[in-house]
Design an enzyme around this catalytic site. Structure first.
Site, PDB file in Angstrom:
ATOM      1  N   ASP A  15      23.152 -14.950 -13.484  1.00  0.00           N
ATOM      2  CA  ASP A  15      21.773 -15.065 -13.033  1.00  0.00           C
ATOM      3  C   ASP A  15      21.770 -16.043 -11.843  1.00  0.00           C
ATOM      4  O   ASP A  15      22.772 -16.739 -11.608  1.00  0.00           O
ATOM      5  CB  ASP A  15      20.937 -15.611 -14.207  1.00  0.00           C
ATOM      6  CG  ASP A  15      19.598 -16.149 -13.778  1.00  0.00           C
ATOM      7  OD1 ASP A  15      18.843 -15.372 -13.189  1.00  0.00           O
ATOM      8  OD2 ASP A  15      19.324 -17.349 -14.013  1.00  0.00           O
ATOM      9  N   ASP A  29      18.500 -18.153 -10.209  1.00  0.00           N
ATOM     10  CA  ASP A  29      17.674 -19.351 -10.290  1.00  0.00           C
ATOM     11  C   ASP A  29      17.966 -20.149 -11.560  1.00  0.00           C
ATOM     12  O   ASP A  29      17.930 -19.617 -12.668  1.00  0.00           O
ATOM     13  CB  ASP A  29      16.179 -18.977 -10.289  1.00  0.00           C
ATOM     14  CG  ASP A  29      15.689 -18.513  -8.928  1.00  0.00           C
ATOM     15  OD1 ASP A  29      15.994 -19.189  -7.942  1.00  0.00           O
ATOM     16  OD2 ASP A  29      15.006 -17.474  -8.864  1.00  0.00           O
TER      17      ASP A  29
HETATM   18  P1  TMP Z   1      16.131 -15.616 -12.096  1.00  0.00           P
HETATM   19  O1  TMP Z   1      16.115 -14.394 -12.924  1.00  0.00           O
HETATM   20  O2  TMP Z   1      17.059 -15.511 -10.896  1.00  0.00           O
HETATM   21  O3  TMP Z   1      16.384 -16.855 -12.865  1.00  0.00           O
HETATM   22  O4  TMP Z   1      14.659 -15.787 -11.382  1.00  0.00           O
HETATM   23  C1  TMP Z   1      13.476 -15.899 -12.058  1.00  0.00           C
HETATM   24  C2  TMP Z   1      12.819 -17.256 -11.977  1.00  0.00           C
HETATM   25  O5  TMP Z   1      11.876 -17.315 -10.907  1.00  0.00           O
HETATM   26  C3  TMP Z   1      12.029 -17.481 -13.248  1.00  0.00           C
HETATM   27  O6  TMP Z   1      12.533 -18.567 -13.990  1.00  0.00           O
HETATM   28  C4  TMP Z   1      10.623 -17.771 -12.791  1.00  0.00           C
HETATM   29  C5  TMP Z   1      10.732 -18.058 -11.321  1.00  0.00           C
HETATM   30  N1  TMP Z   1       9.532 -17.659 -10.550  1.00  0.00           N
HETATM   31  C6  TMP Z   1       8.897 -18.611  -9.757  1.00  0.00           C
HETATM   32  O7  TMP Z   1       9.326 -19.782  -9.706  1.00  0.00           O
HETATM   33  N2  TMP Z   1       7.775 -18.259  -9.042  1.00  0.00           N
HETATM   34  C7  TMP Z   1       7.266 -16.980  -9.060  1.00  0.00           C
HETATM   35  O8  TMP Z   1       6.257 -16.686  -8.370  1.00  0.00           O
HETATM   36  C8  TMP Z   1       7.923 -15.997  -9.900  1.00  0.00           C
HETATM   37  C9  TMP Z   1       7.383 -14.608  -9.972  1.00  0.00           C
HETATM   38  C10 TMP Z   1       9.050 -16.389 -10.614  1.00  0.00           C
HETATM   39 MG    MG Z   2      17.271 -18.123 -14.101  1.00  0.00          MG
END
Ligand code: TMP
Ligand code: MG
Length: 295
Positions: A45, A47
């Protein structure tokens, strides 16, 4: 004492590392090491898994948050996007809420956030600048991990519910986007003047990483011989990222638990093989990768 046993002992001494089944972890590391780099693939993954949750006491940006920082986008976007995150992020991370109840909420969040973004007139060129001035950071040790996997020709899938265009810039600003890395994420669509008008393809949110384009593509079937998998995630939905792998011999899942640690530890240790709490580095992942690729 053999080196794998020694590493297991070292993990046992680390208070922030939690393992449900030590024998399984030891056996799986032994098996992956025995099969060597040719049999291994990594699925990660982005973030808060490849990137830091915190640095020097400050929360770091996710892909979406990169666009909220700085003053490139209009004020109304920052206000509204912050409101959305303050509403939905606690729900994403709430261990009391069942996944079935979280899914519609996550779809709601992603839909609202993406619709909002499409009204801001983002240009392709501005994304790099926003990334450069953002607080998004790769975990310490990511550069080594990326370079090492590339040197050994080990494929790495980065499967993200973030924004592909932002993610790629974060990698190229802070590390190298090597040829063995494949990214599956939400990519922006641009008009002929390079202004963002929406997103391409089906939306990827945190709980549909098991049903996206990658699973219908030939990515996993083309890696059929690589039946040993290391999966890295920070959310419960991330555990499905490698569901499309056709033949699995050994699978080791490593989860970073960054928030609500006490409340979520039981859930995470019941789902992930190794849980690493409040650690902004890749040190443990790298020591396992080093071990399984060198013996
Ligand atoms: P990931 O799957 O790469 O971890 O990314 C998803 C992350 O992004 C999740 O933890 C929530 C975050 N996110 C935001 O910070 N702001 C937003 O507007 C959205 C839709 C998701
Ligand atoms: Mg993540």
């Amino acid at each position: 004492m053999d080196i794998i046993q020694k590493m297991i002992e070292e993990l046992r001494n680390q208070k922030h590392v939690h393992i449900r089944d030590w024998d399984y972890v030891k056996r799986t590391i032994e098996n992956i090491a025995k099969d060597g780099p040719e049999k291994l693939q990594v699925v990660a993954d982005f973030d808060r898994t490849l990137t830091k949750y915190m640095s020097n006491g400050t929360i770091c940006a996710t892909c979406h948050k990169v666009l909220e920082e700085g003053d490139h986008l209009p004020e109304f976007y920052r206000t509204k996007a912050t409101e959305l995150r303050d509403t939905y992020f606690p729900l994403e991370m709430n261990p009391e809420l069942p996944v079935s109840e979280k899914i519609p909420l996550m779809i709601e969040w992603w839909t609202k956030a993406h619709d909002l973004l499409a009204t801001c007139g983002i240009t392709k060129q501005s994304i790099r600048k926003m990334v450069e001035s953002s607080t998004a950071q790769l975990r310490d040790g990511c550069v080594w991990l990326f370079d090492h996997l590339h040197d050994l020709d080990i494929p790495m899938l980065i499967f993200s519910a973030g924004i592909g265009d932002v993610l790629e810039e974060v990698i190229s600003v802070h590390a190298t986007h090597h040829s063995n890395m494949k990214v599956v994420s939400n990519y922006m669509a641009f008009d002929e003047c390079d202004r963002m008008v929406g997103f391409q393809g089906d939306m990827i949110h945190v709980y549909n990483k098991n049903e996206n384009a990658i699973h219908d593509s030939d990515y996993f079937p083309s890696l059929e011989k690589r039946s040993n998998i290391m999966l890295l995630g920070d959310g419960i939905g991330d555990l499905h990222m490698a569901d499309g792998v056709t033949h699995v011999s050994n699978k080791l899942t490593i989860g970073f638990l960054n928030v609500k640690i006490e409340e979520s530890l039981e859930l995470y240790t019941s789902k992930y093989d190794i849980v690493i709490c409040a650690d902004e580095t890749m040190d443990i992942v790298n020591s396992i990768i080093k071990l399984v690729t060198s013996t």
